[in-house]
Design an enzyme around this catalytic site. Structure first.
Site, mmCIF file in Angstrom:
data_model
loop_
_atom_site.group_PDB
_atom_site.id
_atom_site.type_symbol
_atom_site.label_atom_id
_atom_site.label_comp_id
_atom_site.label_asym_id
_atom_site.label_seq_id
_atom_site.Cartn_x
_atom_site.Cartn_y
_atom_site.Cartn_z
ATOM 1 N N ILE A 102 0.841 -1.191 0.000
ATOM 2 C CA ILE A 102 0.000 0.000 0.000
ATOM 3 C C ILE A 102 0.879 1.245 0.000
ATOM 4 O O ILE A 102 1.999 1.219 0.540
ATOM 5 C CB ILE A 102 -0.973 -0.009 1.216
ATOM 6 C CG1 ILE A 102 -1.964 1.148 1.161
ATOM 7 C CG2 ILE A 102 -0.227 -0.063 2.535
ATOM 8 C CD1 ILE A 102 -3.107 1.057 2.186
ATOM 9 N N CYS A 103 0.379 2.301 -0.628
ATOM 10 C CA CYS A 103 1.015 3.606 -0.581
ATOM 11 C C CYS A 103 2.423 3.553 -1.169
ATOM 12 O O CYS A 103 2.643 3.001 -2.239
ATOM 13 C CB CYS A 103 0.993 4.112 0.864
ATOM 14 S SG CYS A 103 1.466 5.838 1.101
ATOM 15 N N GLY A 104 3.404 4.097 -0.483
ATOM 16 C CA GLY A 104 4.767 4.174 -0.985
ATOM 17 C C GLY A 104 5.419 2.840 -1.271
ATOM 18 O O GLY A 104 6.350 2.758 -2.074
ATOM 19 N N THR A 106 4.214 0.599 -2.994
ATOM 20 C CA THR A 106 3.992 0.295 -4.405
ATOM 21 C C THR A 106 5.125 0.863 -5.260
ATOM 22 O O THR A 106 5.508 0.259 -6.257
ATOM 23 C CB THR A 106 2.635 0.821 -4.902
ATOM 24 O OG1 THR A 106 2.587 2.242 -4.755
ATOM 25 C CG2 THR A 106 1.484 0.174 -4.131
ATOM 26 N N ALA A 153 -2.645 -1.136 -3.251
ATOM 27 C CA ALA A 153 -3.681 -0.172 -2.881
ATOM 28 C C ALA A 153 -3.063 1.204 -2.724
ATOM 29 O O ALA A 153 -1.874 1.344 -2.438
ATOM 30 C CB ALA A 153 -4.356 -0.584 -1.570
#
Length: 197
Positions: A102-104, A106, A153
């Site tokens: 999720i978030c960074g 990715t 996500a």
């Protein structure tokens, strides 16, 4: 024997709120969550909590895990310090063990080349484009995306991340999974009846 241990990566500045739903509900459904750091030295979350990792990254083996979870952190965008976690994600996926990011995180997976050939999402497409990765054509505008054993996500979607993880691991049947999501994402009180039943 079913593996019931989930590994949550922890590192300085990790976004502690992004996996609360995932880890809490997995624990309530028979999973054990173990934290893994670069070392076993304590880390400090973005929210200021100190966390003592249960094991160091070099001790982590996919065959001992049902899932590796990677959260966002400021460090994903300031250097290569967290690159070993992206390499661990590659090892997990190569061993057909699920990974959720999720978030960074990715962006870390993008830099590792893990999003080049998989459908995925993140905060926004140009955030990942800034990594120089080759997967832009596979970017999906969605709360969360599952492709094979990889869940991604955006930073505002911890509930959608959890929904995808629960679906991938078979934690809830389809009816309960839908109700869980409606309850925690949409505050739909009618969904509680399905979960309680």
């Amino acid at each position: 024997m079913t593996r019931k241990t989930v590994h949550l990566a922890v590192y300085d500045t990790f976004a502690d709120w992004e996996t609360g739903h995932t880890t809490a509900h997995l624990t309530q459904n028979g999973y054990t969550v173990r934290t893994v750091g670069l070392t076993t030295a304590p880390v400090t979350t973005m929210g200021g909590m100190r966390v003592q990792p249960d094991l160091a990254l070099d001790e982590l083996r996919p065959e001992d895990s049902a899932l590796l979870v990677l959260t966002g952190a400021s460090l994903w965008d300031t250097g290569d310090e967290l690159a070993p976690f992206a390499r661990a994600a590659r090892t997990f996926l190569d061993a057909e063990v699920p990974v959720a990011a999720i978030c960074g995180a990715t962006a870390g997976l993008a830099r590792e080349g893990l999003l080049d050939d998989r459908a995925h999402t993140s905060a926004v497409s140009f955030y990942l484009a800034g990594t120089g990765y080759a997967g832009g054509a596979r970017y999906v505008e969605a709360d969360a995306v599952t492709d094979g054993r990889l869940v991604t996500a955006g930073p505002t979607e911890p509930v959608a991340l959890a929904r995808e993880v629960f679906g991938l691991l078979g934690v809830y049947d389809a009816k309960k999974l839908d109700a869980w999501y409606r309850l925690f994402h949409d505050s739909d009180a009618s969904a509680y009846e399905v979960l309680a039943g």
